[in-house]
Design a protein around this motif. Structure first.
Motif, PDB file in Angstrom:
ATOM      1  N   ALA A 245      -1.494  -2.046  -6.966  1.00 52.40           N
ATOM      2  CA  ALA A 245      -0.885  -1.216  -5.925  1.00 52.40           C
ATOM      3  C   ALA A 245      -1.903  -0.840  -4.860  1.00 52.40           C
ATOM      4  N   PHE A 246      -3.100  -0.432  -5.270  1.00 47.46           N
ATOM      5  CA  PHE A 246      -4.133  -0.100  -4.295  1.00 47.46           C
ATOM      6  C   PHE A 246      -4.569  -1.346  -3.520  1.00 47.46           C
ATOM      7  N   GLY A 247      -4.605  -2.493  -4.195  1.00 43.07           N
ATOM      8  CA  GLY A 247      -4.950  -3.730  -3.517  1.00 43.07           C
ATOM      9  C   GLY A 247      -3.934  -4.092  -2.449  1.00 43.07           C
ATOM     10  N   GLU A 248      -2.657  -3.921  -2.757  1.00 44.48           N
ATOM     11  CA  GLU A 248      -1.610  -4.179  -1.772  1.00 44.48           C
ATOM     12  C   GLU A 248      -1.794  -3.302  -0.541  1.00 44.48           C
ATOM     13  N   LEU A 249      -2.051  -2.031  -0.768  1.00 44.03           N
ATOM     14  CA  LEU A 249      -2.240  -1.101   0.357  1.00 44.03           C
ATOM     15  C   LEU A 249      -3.420  -1.511   1.230  1.00 44.03           C
ATOM     16  N   LEU A 250      -4.581  -1.730   0.616  1.00 45.61           N
ATOM     17  CA  LEU A 250      -5.789  -1.983   1.389  1.00 45.61           C
ATOM     18  C   LEU A 250      -5.749  -3.344   2.073  1.00 45.61           C
TER      19      LEU A 250
END
Length: 258
Positions: free
Chosen positions: A81-86
């Protein structure tokens, strides 16, 4: 008035001397190191949070903690999820991160430094570094999951890919809205601030994590030679989740996330 100010400063100084070494170090009032200048063994991985806190305080910024869950399965989910955001967030989603220091840490480690960080495992914890005692606020939102819909999605590969992309967009949108709500949504220089975030957190990972790439049949950790981790059986990885934040120690090297 001056006498009261002096008494207050003296009391604060006396209180600071009673803080643990890593907390004094984070506030710049001491060194949490042994006589050789190395981090003391008693600190454990909390040294990562302490260093980030110190950087934030010196830069007069707040500290934003990407919370690493204790459960291994949840580590994968949240790292994606954090990877998708960044990696895929729009300028307005990423711009709020320009004004904070970012670190990835477990709640257990964070609470050694910030006891008031709260309970549970929220997505994010915002720590105000300009106050004593340190003030913290949890930022959390329920994110759509891929697994819940995968069994009922039918059609061609292209249709399934479009479905994954819709879920990713929803997840990124939810995280972006959470950041704007918790950190502010300034309208000025949005593109420039987002570009600074990409340079700082996308080219290299935030402290406390590694960037990794998953194919569904293995994982490669960026910057680590021979880091391929075979994981056949992981199955399909949505395209926007393939580059993700890796929250595990690297086996065989004794290396924890940076």
């Amino acid at each position: 008035m001056k006498r009261r100010h002096l008494l207050g400063a003296t009391a604060a100084g006396l209180a600071a001397t009673a803080w643990p070494g890593f907390l004094r170090d984070a506030f710049g009032d001491g060194a949490a190191c042994d006589e050789k200048g190395k981090p003391s063994a008693a600190q454990g991985s909390v040294v990562q949070v302490s260093a980030a806190f110190r950087r934030a305080r010196q830069a007069k910024r707040a500290l934003l903690v990407f919370v690493i869950p204790a459960d291994d399965a949840a580590k994968w989910e949240r790292g994606q999820a954090f990877g998708e955001l960044l990696n895929f967030g729009a300028d307005r989603d990423l711009a709020p991160l320009a004004g904070v220091e970012v670190v990835c840490a477990t709640m257990a480690d964070l609470k050694k430094l910030v006891p008031g960080a709260g309970d549970g495992e929220p997505l994010l914890v915002l720590v105000r570094t300009d106050k004593v005692p340190v003030a913290a606020a949890q930022l959390d939102v329920a994110l759509p999951r891929y697994d819940g819909m995968r069994g009922v999605v039918t059609g061609s590969w292209e249709e399934r890919q479009k479905h994954d992309d819709r879920i990713a967009a929803q997840r990124i949108g939810a995280l972006g809205a959470l950041l704007r709500q918790g950190l502010g949504a300034e309208a000025d220089n949005v593109a420039a601030r987002a570009a600074s975030v990409r340079a700082r957190l996308v080219k290299a990972p935030p402290a406390g994590a590694h960037w990794a790439v998953a194919s569904g049949c293995g994982t490669d950790i960026e910057g680590i030679d021979d880091s391929g981790l075979m994981a056949c059986g992981m199955g399909h990885v949505p395209s926007k989740s393939r580059r993700f934040l890796y929250f595990f120690a690297i086996e065989g090297r004794g290396e924890s996330p940076r």
